[in-house]
Design a protein around this motif. Structure first.
Motif, PDB file in Angstrom:
ATOM      1  N   THR A 206       0.733  -1.026   0.028  1.00  0.00           N
ATOM      2  CA  THR A 206      -0.021  -0.203   0.038  1.00  0.00           C
ATOM      3  C   THR A 206       0.806   1.254   0.182  1.00  0.00           C
ATOM      4  O   THR A 206       1.607   1.437   1.062  1.00  0.00           O
ATOM      5  N   ASP A 207       0.991   1.857  -1.078  1.00  0.00           N
ATOM      6  CA  ASP A 207       1.962   3.069  -1.223  1.00  0.00           C
ATOM      7  C   ASP A 207       1.167   4.185  -1.981  1.00  0.00           C
ATOM      8  O   ASP A 207       0.125   4.556  -1.845  1.00  0.00           O
ATOM      9  N   SER A 208       2.055   5.087  -2.606  1.00  0.00           N
ATOM     10  CA  SER A 208       1.443   6.087  -3.270  1.00  0.00           C
ATOM     11  C   SER A 208       0.480   6.111  -4.304  1.00  0.00           C
ATOM     12  O   SER A 208      -0.211   6.878  -4.622  1.00  0.00           O
ATOM     13  N   ARG A 209       0.442   4.651  -4.868  1.00  0.00           N
ATOM     14  CA  ARG A 209      -0.548   4.146  -6.044  1.00  0.00           C
ATOM     15  C   ARG A 209      -2.009   4.417  -5.370  1.00  0.00           C
ATOM     16  O   ARG A 209      -3.034   4.347  -6.118  1.00  0.00           O
ATOM     17  N   VAL A 210      -2.157   4.092  -3.992  1.00  0.00           N
ATOM     18  CA  VAL A 210      -3.218   4.109  -3.345  1.00  0.00           C
ATOM     19  C   VAL A 210      -3.561   5.387  -2.651  1.00  0.00           C
ATOM     20  O   VAL A 210      -3.451   5.780  -1.684  1.00  0.00           O
ATOM     21  N   ALA A 211      -4.258   6.289  -3.361  1.00  0.00           N
ATOM     22  CA  ALA A 211      -4.592   7.699  -3.055  1.00  0.00           C
ATOM     23  C   ALA A 211      -5.445   7.792  -1.723  1.00  0.00           C
ATOM     24  O   ALA A 211      -5.252   8.670  -1.168  1.00  0.00           O
ATOM     25  N   SER A 212      -6.275   6.909  -1.656  1.00  0.00           N
ATOM     26  CA  SER A 212      -7.150   6.921  -0.579  1.00  0.00           C
ATOM     27  C   SER A 212      -6.660   6.688   0.807  1.00  0.00           C
ATOM     28  O   SER A 212      -7.205   7.018   1.739  1.00  0.00           O
ATOM     29  N   VAL A 213      -5.537   6.033   0.736  1.00  0.00           N
ATOM     30  CA  VAL A 213      -4.715   5.589   1.920  1.00  0.00           C
ATOM     31  C   VAL A 213      -3.512   6.459   2.154  1.00  0.00           C
ATOM     32  O   VAL A 213      -3.269   6.770   3.118  1.00  0.00           O
ATOM     33  N   MET A 214      -2.693   6.465   1.100  1.00  0.00           N
ATOM     34  CA  MET A 214      -1.496   7.156   1.010  1.00  0.00           C
ATOM     35  C   MET A 214      -1.232   8.318   0.234  1.00  0.00           C
ATOM     36  O   MET A 214      -1.270   9.543   0.714  1.00  0.00           O
ATOM     37  N   GLY A 215      -1.221   8.156  -1.118  1.00  0.00           N
ATOM     38  CA  GLY A 215      -1.112   8.995  -2.063  1.00  0.00           C
ATOM     39  C   GLY A 215       0.281   9.786  -1.892  1.00  0.00           C
ATOM     40  O   GLY A 215       1.254   9.122  -1.413  1.00  0.00           O
ATOM     41  N   PHE A 216       0.459  11.113  -2.378  1.00  0.00           N
ATOM     42  CA  PHE A 216       1.686  11.712  -2.434  1.00  0.00           C
ATOM     43  C   PHE A 216       2.099  12.164  -0.982  1.00  0.00           C
ATOM     44  O   PHE A 216       1.091  12.396  -0.116  1.00  0.00           O
ATOM     45  N   VAL A 217       3.420  12.027  -0.685  1.00  0.00           N
ATOM     46  CA  VAL A 217       3.913  12.164   0.728  1.00  0.00           C
ATOM     47  C   VAL A 217       4.645  13.389   0.952  1.00  0.00           C
ATOM     48  O   VAL A 217       5.462  13.789   0.137  1.00  0.00           O
ATOM     49  N   PRO A 218       4.053  14.186   1.680  1.00  0.00           N
ATOM     50  CA  PRO A 218       4.736  15.778   1.871  1.00  0.00           C
ATOM     51  C   PRO A 218       6.191  15.529   2.550  1.00  0.00           C
ATOM     52  O   PRO A 218       6.344  14.517   3.385  1.00  0.00           O
ATOM     53  N   MET A 219       7.234  16.391   2.224  1.00  0.00           N
ATOM     54  CA  MET A 219       8.441  16.287   2.641  1.00  0.00           C
ATOM     55  C   MET A 219       8.419  16.415   4.051  1.00  0.00           C
ATOM     56  O   MET A 219       9.368  16.063   4.871  1.00  0.00           O
ATOM     57  N   ASP A 220       7.490  17.308   4.593  1.00  0.00           N
ATOM     58  CA  ASP A 220       7.529  17.541   6.084  1.00  0.00           C
ATOM     59  C   ASP A 220       7.255  16.449   6.888  1.00  0.00           C
ATOM     60  O   ASP A 220       7.352  16.303   8.230  1.00  0.00           O
ATOM     61  N   ASN A 221       6.663  15.399   6.067  1.00  0.00           N
ATOM     62  CA  ASN A 221       6.247  14.101   6.905  1.00  0.00           C
ATOM     63  C   ASN A 221       7.453  13.086   7.296  1.00  0.00           C
ATOM     64  O   ASN A 221       7.339  12.036   7.711  1.00  0.00           O
ATOM     65  N   LEU A 222       8.593  13.447   6.675  1.00  0.00           N
ATOM     66  CA  LEU A 222       9.582  12.643   6.587  1.00  0.00           C
ATOM     67  C   LEU A 222      10.312  12.288   7.819  1.00  0.00           C
ATOM     68  O   LEU A 222      10.360  13.270   8.669  1.00  0.00           O
ATOM     69  N   VAL A 223      10.630  11.273   8.333  1.00  0.00           N
ATOM     70  CA  VAL A 223      11.171  11.113   9.766  1.00  0.00           C
ATOM     71  C   VAL A 223      12.832  10.652   9.560  1.00  0.00           C
ATOM     72  O   VAL A 223      13.544  11.275  10.232  1.00  0.00           O
ATOM     73  N   GLY A 224      12.971   9.890   8.595  1.00  0.00           N
ATOM     74  CA  GLY A 224      14.579   9.641   8.270  1.00  0.00           C
ATOM     75  C   GLY A 224      14.800   8.494   7.143  1.00  0.00           C
ATOM     76  O   GLY A 224      13.829   7.990   6.510  1.00  0.00           O
ATOM     77  N   LYS A 225      16.037   8.565   6.764  1.00  0.00           N
ATOM     78  CA  LYS A 225      16.665   7.670   5.794  1.00  0.00           C
ATOM     79  C   LYS A 225      16.838   6.356   6.184  1.00  0.00           C
ATOM     80  O   LYS A 225      18.054   6.330   7.226  1.00  0.00           O
ATOM     81  N   VAL A 226      16.548   5.153   5.786  1.00  0.00           N
ATOM     82  CA  VAL A 226      16.870   4.000   6.257  1.00  0.00           C
ATOM     83  C   VAL A 226      18.430   3.715   5.672  1.00  0.00           C
ATOM     84  O   VAL A 226      18.763   3.810   4.822  1.00  0.00           O
ATOM     85  N   THR A 227      19.360   3.258   6.649  1.00  0.00           N
ATOM     86  CA  THR A 227      20.690   3.257   6.352  1.00  0.00           C
ATOM     87  C   THR A 227      21.117   1.729   6.603  1.00  0.00           C
ATOM     88  O   THR A 227      22.231   1.518   5.755  1.00  0.00           O
ATOM     89  N   ARG A 228      20.723   0.968   7.568  1.00  0.00           N
ATOM     90  CA  ARG A 228      21.299  -0.201   7.559  1.00  0.00           C
ATOM     91  C   ARG A 228      20.332  -1.194   8.370  1.00  0.00           C
ATOM     92  O   ARG A 228      19.547  -0.630   8.941  1.00  0.00           O
ATOM     93  N   ILE A 229      20.355  -2.522   7.960  1.00  0.00           N
ATOM     94  CA  ILE A 229      19.949  -3.586   9.125  1.00  0.00           C
ATOM     95  C   ILE A 229      20.645  -3.934  10.166  1.00  0.00           C
ATOM     96  O   ILE A 229      21.783  -4.075   9.798  1.00  0.00           O
TER      97      ILE A 229
END
Length: 248
Positions: A206-229
């Motif tokens: 379920t990602d940006s293709r699903v407008a009713s659930v996610m849609g486009f994501v504002p940059m203000d909503n970013l938490v961080g960049k995944v770097t490693r497991i």
């Protein structure tokens, strides 16, 4: 007769002193290494679903670099709702795996891959990602057992593709279903200040293709960049050492 000013002033002083006392008590915590690491540098997350398989799978634990895109409202817990914008802001790059909140539900953290930047035109055609009217390069790989990545028999096989974005970011995607529900879409034009996200497990995300659930994501909503497991456990609770330390 006591004036209104005299009535308020002692209460204000009381609140100020309480705030000062609380701040003094918190100073050792605020400047402790664990606090600085967790709230300013790297935040740990666990992966609860297979939407990013095979890159990230259920049982993986990852670090997200909170400084990668600057700091915003969702960089810190309990941040006031009136905060907007980002400090030390930086734009993500194609292929980045990011943790973010959606405009539809800001209480849940999601993890997806950035495939569209502001102004980009995104479309899916027969399961292939099209970026700005050009099909993204992909190469078919050997099929593997689907396991829990696809909603099918565990003995079924899943098709894999090596997908490479224009900036050279390369990763593997899963294709569980021919002509899946979101394998063919209209063109999405990414608005200014927003991003388009996809899961690597294209038929189970379920990602940006699903407008009713996610849609486009504002940059203000970013938490961080995944770097490693940094840790990974299989369905039996056994460590998966081969996945630990993987870096993006």
């Amino acid at each position: 007769m006591t004036t209104l000013r005299e009535t308020i002033r002692p209460q204000a002083r009381s609140r100020e002193w309480k705030a000062i006392v609380v701040l003094i008590l918190l100073i050792p915590v605020l400047w402790s290494p664990p606090f600085l690491f967790r709230f300013f540098l790297y935040q740990p997350f666990n992966i609860p679903s297979g939407s990013m398989a095979p890159t990230l799978v259920v049982g993986d634990y990852v670090f997200a670099a909170k400084y990668a895109y600057g700091y915003g409202r969702y960089s810190f817990p309990f941040a006031p709702s009136w905060i907007s914008g980002r400090v030390f802001a930086a734009e993500p790059e194609y292929g980045d795996i990011v943790v973010f909140r959606t405009p539809k539900d800001t209480s849940v953290d999601y993890v997806k891959r950035v495939v569209g930047l502001p102004g980009d035109r995104i479309q899916m055609r027969q399961g292939q990602l099209v970026l700005n009217d050009r099909p993204v390069t992909r190469v078919a790989l050997k099929e593997v057992l689907a396991g829990s990545a696809c909603a099918t028999d565990d003995d079924a096989k899943v098709r894999r593709w090596r997908e490479t974005l224009p900036n050279g970011a390369s990763y593997i995607t899963y294709d569980c279903v021919d002509n899946g529900y979101y394998d063919n879409t209209n063109v999405y034009t990414v608005p200014p200040g927003h991003l388009f996200m996809l899961g690597d497990n294209r038929d189970n995300s379920t990602d940006s293709r699903v407008a009713s659930v996610m849609g486009f994501v504002p940059m203000d909503n970013l938490v961080g960049k995944v770097t490693r497991i940094f840790w990974s456990l299989d369905e039996d609770g056994e460590p998966r050492f081969e996945r630990m330390g993987k870096v993006w």
